[in-house]
Structure formats: C-alpha cells, structure tokens
Design a protein around this motif. Structure first.
Motif, PDB file in Angstrom:
ATOM      1  N   PHE A  23     -21.260  27.634 -28.904  1.00 50.00           N
ATOM      2  CA  PHE A  23     -21.277  29.068 -28.622  1.00 50.00           C
ATOM      3  C   PHE A  23     -20.008  29.454 -27.860  1.00 50.00           C
ATOM      4  O   PHE A  23     -19.661  28.817 -26.861  1.00 50.00           O
ATOM      5  N   PRO A  24     -19.314  30.501 -28.290  1.00 46.87           N
ATOM      6  CA  PRO A  24     -18.002  30.815 -27.707  1.00 46.87           C
ATOM      7  C   PRO A  24     -18.062  31.688 -26.454  1.00 46.87           C
ATOM      8  O   PRO A  24     -17.190  32.527 -26.216  1.00 46.87           O
ATOM      9  N   ALA A  25     -19.099  31.511 -25.676  1.00 41.55           N
ATOM     10  CA  ALA A  25     -19.227  32.230 -24.404  1.00 41.55           C
ATOM     11  C   ALA A  25     -20.131  31.414 -23.509  1.00 41.55           C
ATOM     12  O   ALA A  25     -20.858  30.526 -23.976  1.00 41.55           O
ATOM     13  N   ARG A  26     -20.120  31.728 -22.230  1.00 37.65           N
ATOM     14  CA  ARG A  26     -20.983  31.003 -21.303  1.00 37.65           C
ATOM     15  C   ARG A  26     -21.153  31.812 -20.026  1.00 37.65           C
ATOM     16  O   ARG A  26     -20.328  32.674 -19.705  1.00 37.65           O
ATOM     17  N   ALA A  27     -22.243  31.529 -19.348  1.00 36.15           N
ATOM     18  CA  ALA A  27     -22.472  32.103 -18.022  1.00 36.15           C
ATOM     19  C   ALA A  27     -22.335  30.966 -17.023  1.00 36.15           C
ATOM     20  O   ALA A  27     -23.135  30.032 -17.024  1.00 36.15           O
ATOM     21  N   VAL A  28     -21.312  31.027 -16.212  1.00 41.09           N
ATOM     22  CA  VAL A  28     -21.047  29.988 -15.226  1.00 41.09           C
ATOM     23  C   VAL A  28     -21.717  30.390 -13.914  1.00 41.09           C
ATOM     24  O   VAL A  28     -21.460  31.482 -13.385  1.00 41.09           O
ATOM     25  N   VAL A  29     -22.593  29.531 -13.403  1.00 42.95           N
ATOM     26  CA  VAL A  29     -23.355  29.826 -12.192  1.00 42.95           C
ATOM     27  C   VAL A  29     -22.913  28.871 -11.086  1.00 42.95           C
ATOM     28  O   VAL A  29     -23.008  27.652 -11.225  1.00 42.95           O
ATOM     29  N   ASP A  30     -22.441  29.455 -10.000  1.00 42.22           N
ATOM     30  CA  ASP A  30     -21.929  28.690  -8.863  1.00 42.22           C
ATOM     31  C   ASP A  30     -23.072  28.435  -7.877  1.00 42.22           C
ATOM     32  O   ASP A  30     -23.503  29.343  -7.158  1.00 42.22           O
ATOM     33  N   LEU A  31     -23.565  27.204  -7.853  1.00 47.08           N
ATOM     34  CA  LEU A  31     -24.669  26.876  -6.963  1.00 47.08           C
ATOM     35  C   LEU A  31     -24.246  26.874  -5.503  1.00 47.08           C
ATOM     36  O   LEU A  31     -25.076  27.106  -4.614  1.00 47.08           O
ATOM     37  N   SER A  32     -22.975  26.650  -5.232  1.00 43.96           N
ATOM     38  CA  SER A  32     -22.488  26.753  -3.854  1.00 43.96           C
ATOM     39  C   SER A  32     -22.606  28.186  -3.351  1.00 43.96           C
ATOM     40  O   SER A  32     -22.926  28.414  -2.177  1.00 43.96           O
ATOM     41  N   ALA A  33     -22.368  29.153  -4.247  1.00 44.54           N
ATOM     42  CA  ALA A  33     -22.529  30.557  -3.861  1.00 44.54           C
ATOM     43  C   ALA A  33     -24.002  30.862  -3.585  1.00 44.54           C
ATOM     44  O   ALA A  33     -24.317  31.602  -2.638  1.00 44.54           O
ATOM     45  N   ILE A  34     -24.901  30.299  -4.394  1.00 39.86           N
ATOM     46  CA  ILE A  34     -26.331  30.501  -4.142  1.00 39.86           C
ATOM     47  C   ILE A  34     -26.678  30.010  -2.741  1.00 39.86           C
ATOM     48  O   ILE A  34     -27.355  30.710  -1.960  1.00 39.86           O
ATOM     49  N   ARG A  35     -26.225  28.813  -2.392  1.00 34.99           N
ATOM     50  CA  ARG A  35     -26.527  28.278  -1.060  1.00 34.99           C
ATOM     51  C   ARG A  35     -25.948  29.167   0.038  1.00 34.99           C
ATOM     52  O   ARG A  35     -26.617  29.478   1.027  1.00 34.99           O
ATOM     53  N   ALA A  36     -24.713  29.574  -0.134  1.00 36.01           N
ATOM     54  CA  ALA A  36     -24.082  30.412   0.882  1.00 36.01           C
ATOM     55  C   ALA A  36     -24.815  31.738   1.030  1.00 36.01           C
ATOM     56  O   ALA A  36     -24.976  32.250   2.152  1.00 36.01           O
ATOM     57  N   ASN A  37     -25.273  32.302  -0.073  1.00 37.97           N
ATOM     58  CA  ASN A  37     -26.011  33.562  -0.007  1.00 37.97           C
ATOM     59  C   ASN A  37     -27.336  33.393   0.730  1.00 37.97           C
ATOM     60  O   ASN A  37     -27.722  34.249   1.537  1.00 37.97           O
ATOM     61  N   VAL A  38     -28.034  32.299   0.469  1.00 37.47           N
ATOM     62  CA  VAL A  38     -29.303  32.055   1.156  1.00 37.47           C
ATOM     63  C   VAL A  38     -29.057  31.888   2.655  1.00 37.47           C
ATOM     64  O   VAL A  38     -29.813  32.423   3.487  1.00 37.47           O
ATOM     65  N   ARG A  39     -28.017  31.173   3.025  1.00 43.03           N
ATOM     66  CA  ARG A  39     -27.709  31.019   4.448  1.00 43.03           C
ATOM     67  C   ARG A  39     -27.382  32.359   5.087  1.00 43.03           C
ATOM     68  O   ARG A  39     -27.799  32.644   6.220  1.00 43.03           O
ATOM     69  N   SER A  40     -26.638  33.193   4.372  1.00 45.34           N
ATOM     70  CA  SER A  40     -26.299  34.509   4.902  1.00 45.34           C
ATOM     71  C   SER A  40     -27.544  35.368   5.066  1.00 45.34           C
ATOM     72  O   SER A  40     -27.711  36.067   6.083  1.00 45.34           O
ATOM     73  N   LEU A  41     -28.450  35.308   4.112  1.00 44.77           N
ATOM     74  CA  LEU A  41     -29.688  36.080   4.205  1.00 44.77           C
ATOM     75  C   LEU A  41     -30.548  35.595   5.360  1.00 44.77           C
ATOM     76  O   LEU A  41     -31.167  36.396   6.070  1.00 44.77           O
ATOM     77  N   ALA A  42     -30.584  34.286   5.565  1.00 45.84           N
ATOM     78  CA  ALA A  42     -31.326  33.748   6.704  1.00 45.84           C
ATOM     79  C   ALA A  42     -30.734  34.240   8.015  1.00 45.84           C
ATOM     80  O   ALA A  42     -31.465  34.530   8.971  1.00 45.84           O
ATOM     81  N   ALA A  43     -29.429  34.387   8.063  1.00 40.99           N
ATOM     82  CA  ALA A  43     -28.789  34.897   9.276  1.00 40.99           C
ATOM     83  C   ALA A  43     -29.123  36.364   9.504  1.00 40.99           C
ATOM     84  O   ALA A  43     -29.198  36.825  10.645  1.00 40.99           O
ATOM     85  N   HIS A  44     -29.336  37.109   8.430  1.00 41.32           N
ATOM     86  CA  HIS A  44     -29.742  38.513   8.556  1.00 41.32           C
ATOM     87  C   HIS A  44     -31.178  38.639   9.050  1.00 41.32           C
ATOM     88  O   HIS A  44     -31.548  39.694   9.585  1.00 41.32           O
ATOM     89  N   ALA A  45     -31.989  37.609   8.839  1.00 42.37           N
ATOM     90  CA  ALA A  45     -33.400  37.653   9.232  1.00 42.37           C
ATOM     91  C   ALA A  45     -33.735  36.402  10.041  1.00 42.37           C
ATOM     92  O   ALA A  45     -34.520  35.554   9.601  1.00 42.37           O
ATOM     93  N   PRO A  46     -33.161  36.263  11.224  1.00 44.44           N
ATOM     94  CA  PRO A  46     -33.293  35.004  11.977  1.00 44.44           C
ATOM     95  C   PRO A  46     -34.706  34.710  12.462  1.00 44.44           C
ATOM     96  O   PRO A  46     -35.008  33.565  12.800  1.00 44.44           O
ATOM     97  N   THR A  47     -35.570  35.714  12.499  1.00 44.67           N
ATOM     98  CA  THR A  47     -36.936  35.487  12.989  1.00 44.67           C
ATOM     99  C   THR A  47     -37.924  35.190  11.867  1.00 44.67           C
ATOM    100  O   THR A  47     -39.114  35.002  12.123  1.00 44.67           O
ATOM    101  N   ALA A  48     -37.449  35.161  10.635  1.00 46.29           N
ATOM    102  CA  ALA A  48     -38.348  35.024   9.491  1.00 46.29           C
ATOM    103  C   ALA A  48     -37.950  33.831   8.625  1.00 46.29           C
ATOM    104  O   ALA A  48     -36.798  33.407   8.606  1.00 46.29           O
TER     105      ALA A  48
END
Length: 398
Positions: free
Chosen positions: A4-29
């Motif tokens: 197939f001449p196309a692809r969706a590239v998913v950066d798992l490092s970005a997923i981890r960084a986003n989860v860490r950032s979200l946890a920082a936004h909600a430190p009590t939860a």
C-alpha cells in the motif's frame, strides 16, 4: 510486506509524553487513557501499552470486544467498557475482570445475571446522565438502580466501584452547562455515597476538562483525544500550548506526475480547472482511506492541505474513493515516489489534523479516527530506538 503506497506512522514516544503531560495537569487524579475505536485509529494494543508505561492506571473503551482484546493480549490494568446492548456476552467481561458501566436499569439486571452465571463479582460504574442527553441513568432513575445495585452487592454479585458522567460542553469551559452538570454530578455523588456505596473512583473529566477544569478532576480523569496529542480546545490553544505532541503522521507517495495544459479539468465534475500550464500529482489515498470528501478543492476554495517537497499545497478537485490530485505548479520538480504528508505534527509548516478538520468542517477526532483500515499503521518508538511492529511499505516514501 505491504504494497500500500501510504501509511500512518504512530509515534509511541509521543503517546507516552502526552500521558505524562496529562498526568501533570491532573496531579491529584489517576489517568484513564481512552483507547476506544482502535485508540482513535492509532492502534489499540501498542497505544495501550505505551500509555500504561507512561503512568496511566486505567484504560477506557466503548465496546466490549475492545476490552476483551486488551485482556487477551495480557493487559492486566483496570479496563472500563461502557457501550453494549441487551444480550451482550457480559459473562465474558465479568470473567475477564473488566469493569462495566451501568447506564440503564436493564443493564444492571444483565450484569447481575452474568456475575451469578460465572460465579464472580462484577465491578460496576453507575453512569449518570447529568445533562448530555445521551447514555446514562437519569437522576430520577438513579435511586432505584442504586438500591438494586447495593442489594446485589450485599449478595456478592456486584461491587459498585465508580460513579461517572460525561460533559456536553467541556470544550467550552465557561459554558453554563459545564457548571450545571457538575452540580448534578455532585448531587448524584452525595446520594450514592449517602446510601453506603464505597466508591473507588469518581470521574467526570474528559480531555478538555482535564486540561481546563481542575475542579472536575475528582479521582480519575479520562483523556481521549489529548492522549494522541491533539487539542480538544483548539480555540484556546494548540497541542504545544498544553504540552502535547500529535502522535500520528499520515503520509503517502506520489504515483503520477504529469504535465497538463491550462484549462484542464481535474477529478470528478471538474470542480477545479488548471489556471495555466502546470504539473499534476496523484496521491493514492481517498475517502476510503479517511480523506474527507468535504476537503475537496476548487478555484474558490482550497482543499485539504498537503506537504509536498517542503511546499504546502492543497487538494485540487474532488476527493475520490482512492486518490486525490494536487496541482504541483509549473516547473515542479517532484517525481513519482516522492513523499506527501497529509498531516502530522505541524513541524516545518506541515499540515495537522486540525488543519484538515478546519477545511472539512469537522473536528480533529474524526480526522485521525477515520483513517482507513487498509492504511498500514507503522508504530515507531524513538525512546526505545527500535521500530515497533513496523511493516515495510514497498517503495518506501522518500
């Protein structure tokens, strides 16, 4: 090997960084990463594992099958599933230790019956419709269902572990419905706890509320789109403003590059006509692959944005089922096989899912989730320096 001449590239490092950032936004939860709809098109299992590695302690899915797939893959974290019809195989969910939402009186009856059948206590979260007008118990229904759930709990059939709801206008933090729903939820919580339920988690905040409404974080937040690095409140800020990075890059290859004269109609119904001699390029993805037909282009309205050879161009003419056309301009140097980026992080001026959403009159959630199943997902992981489940694309884009 995929051709197939196309692809969706998913950066798992970005997923981890986003989860860490979200946890920082909600430190009590705690953080529940919502991975429904194949992790918003990003790949259920790789994304789930990355989110848990980054500190998420819960996973949320809409469909029962998604929850069972997580369990079958060996994922043991708490999983909540919330959308099922009468007659669903809830016994499988109970046996797999999946938490079940109860959003209607009949649902409690079927959960209890399934728990009795498998001889295991079912973990339930009562869902209250606080004003969205969608799934959930009305405040008038809640007392009777709560009493029935507590009776079932006394016999060991269920354990009421959670109370939850969903906001209608969380993407507009100052909208009066946000405050109104919060009040209804607080009243429901007082009722449930007042009648003796000992809840593990109370949860109301989706991505938008996680980022903008700390008073609604309670014990658990349920970010969805923000896990994937997209802003749920684009009118207030883009991903970078909230410490997020888009995780998916949708890319393809040019399969045709050819010269055409002025006045050449392009694609169905000739909605676009070349204003002068030019070069046209064909990109082999279309609405069957998730490219919105509403992002078609004409002389009056540019189509969906594309990054070609470092230049930001747009779809010319109608989006077809399997392809789109781009006007590369006279003297274009691009050739067959060259890379085209439909959307990604936005770095170097490239288009984003939000840009496509703006053109198509929709939201970024739909853009990433609708990327078609025949488009290979390639999971990369810069943190770990090795590709994860990365299928090779024949004639890899340059």
């Amino acid at each position: 090997m995929s051709s197939f001449p196309a692809r969706a590239v998913v950066d798992l490092s970005a997923i981890r960084a986003n989860v860490r950032s979200l946890a920082a936004h909600a430190p009590t939860a705690q953080v529940m990463a919502v991975v429904k709809a194949d992790a918003y098109g990003h790949g259920l299992l790789p994304v789930s594992r990355a989110a848990l590695e980054a500190g998420a302690t819960w996973l949320g899915v809409a469909q029962l099958g998604e929850a069972l797939e997580l369990r079958a893959a060996g994922i043991t974290a708490r999983v909540l599933t919330w959308l099922y019809a009468p007659g669903a195989p809830l016994d499988q969910a109970v046996a797999a230790d999946v938490d079940l939402s109860v959003a209607a009186p009949w649902a409690l009856d079927e959960v209890v019956a399934s728990a009795r059948a498998v001889g295991r206590t079912a973990r339930v979260h009562l869902k209250v419709d606080t004003g969205l007008g969608r799934n959930g118990l009305t405040p008038d229904q809640l007392p009777a269902v709560l009493d029935a759930a507590l009776r079932a709990q006394a016999e060991g059939a269920v354990q009421v572990v959670g109370l939850w709801s969903h906001l209608a206008f969380a993407d507009e933090p100052d909208h009066p419905t946000v405050h109104a729903q919060a009040e209804v939820f607080a009243e429901a919580l007082a009722l449930v706890e007042g009648r003796g339920a000992r809840l593990e988690v109370r949860h109301l905040a989706n991505s938008a509320a996680t980022l903008t409404a700390p008073a609604l974080h309670y014990d658990l937040v349920r970010p969805g789109i923000a896990v994937y690095g997209l802003s749920p409140v684009p009118q207030l800020g883009g991903p970078a403003d909230f410490g997020l990075t888009p995780a998916m890059t949708f890319e393809a290859q040019l399969v045709t590059v050819k010269p055409v004269p002025a006045g050449q109609g392009v694609s169905y119904a000739h909605a676009y006509v070349t204003p002068g001699e030019t070069m046209l390029g064909v990109v082999p993805v279309g609405y069957a692959d998730g490219v919105p037909r509403h992002a078609s282009g004409s002389a009056q309205r540019p189509g969906g944005p594309l990054l070609v050879g470092g230049r930001r161009l747009s779809v010319a003419g109608r989006v077809c089922m399997d392809q789109v056309v781009v006007d590369l301009g006279p003297g274009a140097r691009e050739r067959e096989g060259d890379r085209v980026e439909l959307f990604g992080t936005g770095a170097s001026g490239g288009p984003t899912a939000q840009d496509w959403a703006d053109v198509a009159g929709t939201i970024s959630y739909e853009i990433v989730t609708r990327v078609g199943g025949r488009v290979p997902r390639v999971h990369v992981d810069p943190e770990h320096a090795e590709p994860v489940a990365a299928p090779q694309v024949e004639g890899a884009a340059r």
